[in-house]
Scaffold this motif. Structure first.
Motif, PDB file in Angstrom:
ATOM      1  N   GLY A  70      64.039  55.683  40.710  1.00 18.54           N
ATOM      2  CA  GLY A  70      63.472  56.874  41.339  1.00 18.54           C
ATOM      3  C   GLY A  70      62.577  57.685  40.424  1.00 18.54           C
ATOM      4  O   GLY A  70      61.946  58.645  40.857  1.00 18.54           O
ATOM      5  N   SER A  71      62.492  57.270  39.151  1.00 15.81           N
ATOM      6  CA  SER A  71      61.564  57.934  38.224  1.00 15.81           C
ATOM      7  C   SER A  71      60.178  57.333  38.441  1.00 15.81           C
ATOM      8  O   SER A  71      60.033  56.287  39.075  1.00 15.81           O
ATOM      9  N   PHE A  72      59.151  57.975  37.900  1.00 17.00           N
ATOM     10  CA  PHE A  72      57.800  57.429  38.026  1.00 17.00           C
ATOM     11  C   PHE A  72      57.714  56.059  37.360  1.00 17.00           C
ATOM     12  O   PHE A  72      57.007  55.174  37.823  1.00 17.00           O
ATOM     13  N   GLU A  73      58.476  55.880  36.274  1.00 14.33           N
ATOM     14  CA  GLU A  73      58.467  54.624  35.532  1.00 14.33           C
ATOM     15  C   GLU A  73      59.265  53.522  36.228  1.00 14.33           C
ATOM     16  O   GLU A  73      59.159  52.355  35.864  1.00 14.33           O
ATOM     17  N   ASN A  74      60.073  53.880  37.232  1.00  8.83           N
ATOM     18  CA  ASN A  74      60.862  52.915  37.999  1.00  8.83           C
ATOM     19  C   ASN A  74      61.014  53.436  39.436  1.00  8.83           C
ATOM     20  O   ASN A  74      62.102  53.809  39.864  1.00  8.83           O
ATOM     21  N   GLY A  83      60.135  52.471  55.466  1.00 17.83           N
ATOM     22  CA  GLY A  83      61.134  52.029  54.493  1.00 17.83           C
ATOM     23  C   GLY A  83      61.485  53.138  53.508  1.00 17.83           C
ATOM     24  O   GLY A  83      62.641  53.247  53.086  1.00 17.83           O
ATOM     25  N   GLN A  84      60.500  53.946  53.145  1.00 14.32           N
ATOM     26  CA  GLN A  84      60.770  55.089  52.279  1.00 14.32           C
ATOM     27  C   GLN A  84      61.729  56.061  52.968  1.00 14.32           C
ATOM     28  O   GLN A  84      62.734  56.474  52.388  1.00 14.32           O
ATOM     29  N   ARG A  85      61.406  56.412  54.206  1.00 18.82           N
ATOM     30  CA  ARG A  85      62.253  57.365  54.947  1.00 18.82           C
ATOM     31  C   ARG A  85      63.644  56.784  55.206  1.00 18.82           C
ATOM     32  O   ARG A  85      64.650  57.494  55.106  1.00 18.82           O
ATOM     33  N   GLU A  86      63.717  55.486  55.509  1.00 19.79           N
ATOM     34  CA  GLU A  86      65.000  54.839  55.755  1.00 19.79           C
ATOM     35  C   GLU A  86      65.873  54.907  54.502  1.00 19.79           C
ATOM     36  O   GLU A  86      67.066  55.204  54.573  1.00 19.79           O
ATOM     37  N   SER A 120      60.425  65.360  47.459  1.00 19.86           N
ATOM     38  CA  SER A 120      61.396  66.366  47.077  1.00 19.86           C
ATOM     39  C   SER A 120      62.638  66.092  47.908  1.00 19.86           C
ATOM     40  O   SER A 120      62.562  66.017  49.142  1.00 19.86           O
ATOM     41  N   VAL A 121      63.774  65.914  47.247  1.00 23.66           N
ATOM     42  CA  VAL A 121      65.034  65.596  47.912  1.00 23.66           C
ATOM     43  C   VAL A 121      66.019  66.706  47.551  1.00 23.66           C
ATOM     44  O   VAL A 121      66.250  66.974  46.378  1.00 23.66           O
ATOM     45  N   ASP A 122      66.589  67.361  48.579  1.00 21.21           N
ATOM     46  CA  ASP A 122      67.357  68.580  48.354  1.00 21.21           C
ATOM     47  C   ASP A 122      68.712  68.528  49.049  1.00 21.21           C
ATOM     48  O   ASP A 122      68.787  68.340  50.262  1.00 21.21           O
ATOM     49  N   CYS A 123      69.758  68.725  48.264  1.00 18.38           N
ATOM     50  CA  CYS A 123      71.122  68.775  48.789  1.00 18.38           C
ATOM     51  C   CYS A 123      71.620  70.210  48.958  1.00 18.38           C
ATOM     52  O   CYS A 123      72.793  70.418  49.252  1.00 18.38           O
ATOM     53  N   GLY A 124      70.759  71.184  48.750  1.00 21.12           N
ATOM     54  CA  GLY A 124      71.187  72.579  48.862  1.00 21.12           C
ATOM     55  C   GLY A 124      72.183  72.914  47.772  1.00 21.12           C
ATOM     56  O   GLY A 124      71.956  72.640  46.602  1.00 21.12           O
ATOM     57  N   GLU A 125      73.323  73.481  48.181  1.00 19.34           N
ATOM     58  CA  GLU A 125      74.364  73.876  47.217  1.00 19.34           C
ATOM     59  C   GLU A 125      75.161  72.693  46.694  1.00 19.34           C
ATOM     60  O   GLU A 125      75.823  72.788  45.668  1.00 19.34           O
ATOM     61  N   ALA A 126      75.125  71.577  47.397  1.00 21.13           N
ATOM     62  CA  ALA A 126      75.872  70.391  46.969  1.00 21.13           C
ATOM     63  C   ALA A 126      75.129  69.668  45.842  1.00 21.13           C
ATOM     64  O   ALA A 126      73.918  69.818  45.680  1.00 21.13           O
ATOM     65  N   GLY A 129      71.908  68.790  43.906  1.00 20.69           N
ATOM     66  CA  GLY A 129      70.941  69.879  44.054  1.00 20.69           C
ATOM     67  C   GLY A 129      69.612  69.338  44.523  1.00 20.69           C
ATOM     68  O   GLY A 129      69.544  68.541  45.440  1.00 20.69           O
ATOM     69  N   GLU A 130      68.543  69.751  43.838  1.00 18.66           N
ATOM     70  CA  GLU A 130      67.198  69.286  44.199  1.00 18.66           C
ATOM     71  C   GLU A 130      66.723  68.261  43.176  1.00 18.66           C
ATOM     72  O   GLU A 130      66.938  68.414  41.980  1.00 18.66           O
ATOM     73  N   ALA A 131      66.090  67.224  43.680  1.00 23.91           N
ATOM     74  CA  ALA A 131      65.585  66.161  42.809  1.00 23.91           C
ATOM     75  C   ALA A 131      64.218  65.710  43.297  1.00 23.91           C
ATOM     76  O   ALA A 131      63.857  65.922  44.446  1.00 23.91           O
ATOM     77  N   GLU A 132      63.471  65.099  42.403  1.00 25.86           N
ATOM     78  CA  GLU A 132      62.199  64.490  42.764  1.00 25.86           C
ATOM     79  C   GLU A 132      62.388  62.980  42.667  1.00 25.86           C
ATOM     80  O   GLU A 132      62.855  62.479  41.647  1.00 25.86           O
ATOM     81  N   VAL A 133      62.061  62.282  43.753  1.00 29.33           N
ATOM     82  CA  VAL A 133      62.234  60.832  43.806  1.00 29.33           C
ATOM     83  C   VAL A 133      60.861  60.194  44.021  1.00 29.33           C
ATOM     84  O   VAL A 133      60.140  60.560  44.944  1.00 29.33           O
ATOM     85  N   PHE A 134      60.523  59.241  43.155  1.00 26.33           N
ATOM     86  CA  PHE A 134      59.255  58.524  43.258  1.00 26.33           C
ATOM     87  C   PHE A 134      59.504  57.188  43.941  1.00 26.33           C
ATOM     88  O   PHE A 134      60.494  56.509  43.656  1.00 26.33           O
TER      89      PHE A 134
END
Length: 160
Positions: A70-74, A83-86, A120-126, A129-134
């Motif tokens: 999920g990093s830019f390098e991977n 497929g991305q949304r799935e 941007s992927v966000d779990c709110g309070e769980a 939290g918030e993450a960036e997925v490439f």
């Protein structure tokens, strides 16, 4: 292939995609210059495939494993935008819920030779939290079964 040629290919692909909606039924031309490399790149991308040869792609996938999924390098490999949304809908926050996600744009050419999108992927309070997925959508037929760090994944009985 040079970075400049890759940029030209992406611009040409975008122009062809947009103009195809408003033009006659004549097929789009890959490039006015007839550049074979540009045509090969565009053909691969339209077919949702990496423009790399299979052996080159395999070695880059292996090298990418040195970085977090999920990093830019991977980037997470997926089969098209659906497929991305799935994949993102299969991720689970620490509370077991599906995170909210939104595409934040494309980040240029990635390690697999094609365009990488950021979400941007966000779990709110769980957690986590918030993450960036490439993600790289040019892997036709591929379905990632591993979660990005901090998340669990629901594979519906398939995969890990």
């Amino acid at each position: 292939m040079s970075q400049r040629l890759a940029s030209i290919a992406l611009i040409a692909l975008t122009a062809i995609s947009v103009s195809a909606c408003a033009t006659t039924s004549e097929p789009p031309v890959a490039a006015a210059s007839g550049d074979a490399e540009l045509e090969r790149l565009m053909t691969a991308m339209m077919a949702r495939r990496s423009p790399l040869a299979d052996d080159d792609l395999a070695s880059r996938i292996e090298a990418a494993r040195a970085h977090p999924l999920g990093s830019f390098e991977n980037p997470v490999r997926a089969s098209g935008p659906e497929g991305q949304r799935e994949y993102l809908r299969r991720l689970r926050c620490t509370n077991g819920r599906i995170p909210q996600f939104e595409r934040i744009g494309n980040f240029g050419r990635g390690v697999f030779g094609s365009v990488v999108d950021g979400y941007s992927v966000d779990c709110g309070e769980a957690g986590p939290g918030e993450a960036e997925v490439f993600m790289d959508m040019y892997h036709n037929g591929y379905r990632e079964t591993d979660p990005v760090p901090g998340f669990a994944i629901n594979n519906g009985g398939r995969g890990a």
